[in-house]
Design an enzyme around this catalytic site. Structure first.
Site, PDB file in Angstrom:
ATOM      1  N   LYS A  43       0.823  -1.207   0.000  1.00 34.42           N
ATOM      2  CA  LYS A  43       0.000   0.000   0.000  1.00 34.42           C
ATOM      3  C   LYS A  43       0.861   1.262   0.000  1.00 34.42           C
ATOM      4  O   LYS A  43       0.538   2.233  -0.634  1.00 34.42           O
ATOM      5  CB  LYS A  43      -0.880   0.011   1.258  1.00 34.42           C
ATOM      6  CG  LYS A  43      -2.235  -0.641   1.042  1.00 34.42           C
ATOM      7  CD  LYS A  43      -3.230  -0.288   2.135  1.00 34.42           C
ATOM      8  CE  LYS A  43      -2.915  -0.777   3.513  1.00 34.42           C
ATOM      9  NZ  LYS A  43      -2.909  -2.158   3.823  1.00 34.42           N
ATOM     10  N   LYS A  62      11.875  -3.000   2.627  1.00 36.46           N
ATOM     11  CA  LYS A  62      10.588  -2.370   2.320  1.00 36.46           C
ATOM     12  C   LYS A  62      10.797  -0.866   2.326  1.00 36.46           C
ATOM     13  O   LYS A  62      11.219  -0.298   3.339  1.00 36.46           O
ATOM     14  CB  LYS A  62       9.563  -2.806   3.376  1.00 36.46           C
ATOM     15  CG  LYS A  62       8.144  -2.407   3.080  1.00 36.46           C
ATOM     16  CD  LYS A  62       7.211  -3.248   3.950  1.00 36.46           C
ATOM     17  CE  LYS A  62       5.804  -2.775   3.984  1.00 36.46           C
ATOM     18  NZ  LYS A  62       4.928  -3.690   4.717  1.00 36.46           N
ATOM     19  N   LEU A 110      13.721  -6.318   6.566  1.00 37.06           N
ATOM     20  CA  LEU A 110      12.885  -7.456   6.967  1.00 37.06           C
ATOM     21  C   LEU A 110      13.523  -8.787   6.620  1.00 37.06           C
ATOM     22  O   LEU A 110      14.311  -8.879   5.660  1.00 37.06           O
ATOM     23  CB  LEU A 110      11.540  -7.385   6.227  1.00 37.06           C
ATOM     24  CG  LEU A 110      10.620  -6.221   6.558  1.00 37.06           C
ATOM     25  CD1 LEU A 110       9.575  -6.045   5.459  1.00 37.06           C
ATOM     26  CD2 LEU A 110       9.940  -6.468   7.907  1.00 37.06           C
ATOM     27  N   TYR A 112      13.750 -12.104   4.796  1.00 41.22           N
ATOM     28  CA  TYR A 112      13.270 -12.456   3.453  1.00 41.22           C
ATOM     29  C   TYR A 112      12.475 -13.759   3.531  1.00 41.22           C
ATOM     30  O   TYR A 112      12.964 -14.757   4.044  1.00 41.22           O
ATOM     31  CB  TYR A 112      14.460 -12.603   2.497  1.00 41.22           C
ATOM     32  CG  TYR A 112      14.082 -13.185   1.154  1.00 41.22           C
ATOM     33  CD1 TYR A 112      13.068 -12.617   0.388  1.00 41.22           C
ATOM     34  CD2 TYR A 112      14.749 -14.299   0.649  1.00 41.22           C
ATOM     35  CE1 TYR A 112      12.722 -13.153  -0.848  1.00 41.22           C
ATOM     36  CE2 TYR A 112      14.409 -14.839  -0.589  1.00 41.22           C
ATOM     37  CZ  TYR A 112      13.388 -14.259  -1.323  1.00 41.22           C
ATOM     38  OH  TYR A 112      13.034 -14.799  -2.533  1.00 41.22           O
ATOM     39  N   ALA A 113      11.258 -13.730   3.028  1.00 43.81           N
ATOM     40  CA  ALA A 113      10.409 -14.930   3.029  1.00 43.81           C
ATOM     41  C   ALA A 113      10.388 -15.495   1.605  1.00 43.81           C
ATOM     42  O   ALA A 113       9.641 -15.013   0.751  1.00 43.81           O
ATOM     43  CB  ALA A 113       9.008 -14.568   3.502  1.00 43.81           C
ATOM     44  N   ASP A 156      -5.138  -8.529  12.721  1.00 38.72           N
ATOM     45  CA  ASP A 156      -5.322  -8.504  11.267  1.00 38.72           C
ATOM     46  C   ASP A 156      -4.788  -9.781  10.615  1.00 38.72           C
ATOM     47  O   ASP A 156      -4.126  -9.741   9.583  1.00 38.72           O
ATOM     48  CB  ASP A 156      -4.631  -7.259  10.687  1.00 38.72           C
ATOM     49  CG  ASP A 156      -5.158  -6.888   9.309  1.00 38.72           C
ATOM     50  OD1 ASP A 156      -6.254  -7.360   8.936  1.00 38.72           O
ATOM     51  OD2 ASP A 156      -4.470  -6.135   8.600  1.00 38.72           O
ATOM     52  N   ASP A 174       3.407  -7.954   8.652  1.00 37.85           N
ATOM     53  CA  ASP A 174       2.413  -6.905   8.731  1.00 37.85           C
ATOM     54  C   ASP A 174       1.784  -6.735  10.114  1.00 37.85           C
ATOM     55  O   ASP A 174       0.711  -7.267  10.393  1.00 37.85           O
ATOM     56  CB  ASP A 174       1.295  -7.232   7.723  1.00 37.85           C
ATOM     57  CG  ASP A 174       0.898  -5.995   6.973  1.00 37.85           C
ATOM     58  OD1 ASP A 174       0.920  -4.933   7.596  1.00 37.85           O
ATOM     59  OD2 ASP A 174       0.582  -6.103   5.791  1.00 37.85           O
TER      60      ASP A 174
HETATM   61  P1  ATP Z   1       0.794  -3.305   3.428  1.00 31.25           P
HETATM   62  O1  ATP Z   1       1.736  -4.131   4.225  1.00 31.25           O
HETATM   63  O2  ATP Z   1       1.234  -1.898   3.281  1.00 31.25           O
HETATM   64  O3  ATP Z   1      -0.605  -3.487   3.814  1.00 31.25           O
HETATM   65  P2  ATP Z   1       0.987  -5.220   1.442  1.00 31.25           P
HETATM   66  O4  ATP Z   1       0.844  -6.227   2.500  1.00 31.25           O
HETATM   67  O5  ATP Z   1       0.115  -5.305   0.256  1.00 31.25           O
HETATM   68  O6  ATP Z   1       0.866  -3.791   1.967  1.00 31.25           O
HETATM   69  P3  ATP Z   1       3.826  -5.298   1.576  1.00 31.25           P
HETATM   70  O7  ATP Z   1       3.813  -5.964   2.881  1.00 31.25           O
HETATM   71  O8  ATP Z   1       4.396  -3.931   1.503  1.00 31.25           O
HETATM   72  O9  ATP Z   1       2.428  -5.252   0.909  1.00 31.25           O
HETATM   73  O10 ATP Z   1       4.571  -6.200   0.509  1.00 31.25           O
HETATM   74  C1  ATP Z   1       4.322  -6.130  -0.866  1.00 31.25           C
HETATM   75  C2  ATP Z   1       4.650  -7.468  -1.484  1.00 31.25           C
HETATM   76  O11 ATP Z   1       6.054  -7.700  -1.420  1.00 31.25           O
HETATM   77  C3  ATP Z   1       4.012  -8.622  -0.759  1.00 31.25           C
HETATM   78  O12 ATP Z   1       2.789  -8.882  -1.287  1.00 31.25           O
HETATM   79  C4  ATP Z   1       5.014  -9.757  -0.979  1.00 31.25           C
HETATM   80  O13 ATP Z   1       4.763 -10.406  -2.201  1.00 31.25           O
HETATM   81  C5  ATP Z   1       6.322  -9.027  -1.074  1.00 31.25           C
HETATM   82  N1  ATP Z   1       7.022  -9.063   0.209  1.00 31.25           N
HETATM   83  C6  ATP Z   1       6.844  -8.210   1.237  1.00 31.25           C
HETATM   84  N2  ATP Z   1       7.652  -8.502   2.255  1.00 31.25           N
HETATM   85  C7  ATP Z   1       8.369  -9.572   1.878  1.00 31.25           C
HETATM   86  C8  ATP Z   1       9.388 -10.365   2.521  1.00 31.25           C
HETATM   87  N3  ATP Z   1       9.794 -10.095   3.743  1.00 31.25           N
HETATM   88  N4  ATP Z   1       9.891 -11.416   1.838  1.00 31.25           N
HETATM   89  C9  ATP Z   1       9.461 -11.689   0.595  1.00 31.25           C
HETATM   90  N5  ATP Z   1       8.515 -10.989  -0.062  1.00 31.25           N
HETATM   91  C10 ATP Z   1       7.977  -9.932   0.565  1.00 31.25           C
HETATM   92 MG    MG Z   2       1.687  -6.421   4.022  1.00 27.40          MG
END
Ligand code: ATP
Ligand code: MG
Length: 290
Positions: A43, A62, A110, A112-113, A156, A174
């Site tokens: 977002k 991020k 963060l 890495y997943a 959440d 998150d």
């Molecule tokens: P928000 O957290 O702002 O609500 P979101 O959950 O849609 O937004 P992000 O958490 O910012 O998005 O992450 C965006 C995308 O990046 C995720 O949907 C995921 O695919 C990828 N991602 C985020 N964090 C990681 C991580 N730690 N390891 C691998 N992929 C990640």
């Molecule tokens: Mg998220």
């Protein structure tokens, strides 16, 4: 001479990270990382694969836009997210190693997943098998036990907020809606509609048992492929939640139905606890090595 905000990109970072050598580093800057593949868009910014230059440690970076955070009035929420997540250390919770910022961006370092989003996995296979679902639910329940023991409520829990590592272990990511309990903001309406518990739909106070409700909704979605109170309009979803209008397709096992029905209980005092969940036959029989 000491650098100041106007002369350097790196202005501040406070969290420490232990490197593989055991040395602690308290300040990070963008130049410490090699930026790799784009992982996804959130977002409020983008996420990139990154490698810390000295240790070669792989992380996800991020990148959040400060202006946008301000515009959307979520600075406070991001601060809380960082504050809470950086203190949690659990196998099923995504680590937040640290953060730093420059004039325009905030960077979250963060874990890495590698397995990506659980949500995508679920979309691809439509439903999880019962042993698979039980394994994920057990991992999440352990993470929630860890959080609740520290007075943190996630609030959440839903597939979009869950990531997986290379071993297919689930990680809660998150913490944007999480709070330290008890809180004066207990009646905040947050979370995705389908996952909202009756006490939040009705604007009543809520406590850590909201996460148990969400676990029930999640377990249902894992097994059925859609959440239990889905309806064409928000009003209908709210009504179904308030009435706990719960129906199972016939392929859901009796034990799974029993577990979900004990989590999706309107009276928060009667809702199943995490301790009871770990002893439930569906968990014990499907996930013996927990
Ligand atoms: P928000 O957290 O702002 O609500 P979101 O959950 O849609 O937004 P992000 O958490 O910012 O998005 O992450 C965006 C995308 O990046 C995720 O949907 C995921 O695919 C990828 N991602 C985020 N964090 C990681 C991580 N730690 N390891 C691998 N992929 C990640
Ligand atoms: Mg998220």
């Amino acid at each position: 001479m000491k650098t100041t905000e106007s002369t350097t990109e790196q202005t501040q970072s406070t969290t420490t990270q232990e490197s593989s050598t055991g040395a602690k580093k308290s300040t990070w800057k963008l130049q410490d990382f090699e930026i790799g593949n784009y992982l996804g868009k959130g977002k409020f910014g983008q996420v990139y694969l990154a490698r810390e230059k000295r240790t070669k440690y792989i992380v996800a970076l991020k990148v959040l836009d400060k202006e946008q955070l301000k515009r959307e009035g979520v600075e406070h929420q991001i601060r809380r997210e960082i504050e809470i997540q950086s203190h949690l250390r659990h196998k099923n919770i995504l680590r937040l190693y640290g953060y730093f910022y420059d004039r325009q961006k905030v960077y979250l370092i963060l874990e890495y997943a590698a397995g990506g989003e659980l949500y995508k996995q679920l979309q691809e296979c439509k439903r999880f098998s019962e042993p698979e679902a039980a394994r994920y639910i057990t991992g999440l329940a352990k993470a929630l036990k860890y959080c609740h023991d520290r007075n943190v409520i996630h609030r959440d829990i839903k597939p979009e907020n869950l990531l997986m590592d290379s071993n297919h272990d689930v990680k809660i990511a998150d913490f944007g809606w999480s709070v330290h309990a008890p809180t004066t903001r207990r009646t905040t309406l947050c979370g995705t509609l389908d996952y909202l518990p009756p006490e939040m739909v009705e604007g009543r106070e809520h406590d850590s048992t909201v996460d148990l409700w969400c676990l029930g909704v999640l377990c249902y979605e894992f097994l059925v492929g859609e959440p239990p109170f889905m309806a064409p309009t928000q009003e209908e979803t709210f009504k179904k939640i308030k009435d706990v209008d719960l129906r199972f397709p016939p392929f859901v096992s009796i034990d799974a139905q029993d577990l979900i029905s004990r989590l999706l209980v309107k009276d928060t005092l009667q809702r199943m606890s995490l301790t009871e969940l770990f002893e439930h036959p569906w968990i014990v029989n499907n996930c013996p090595a927990q």
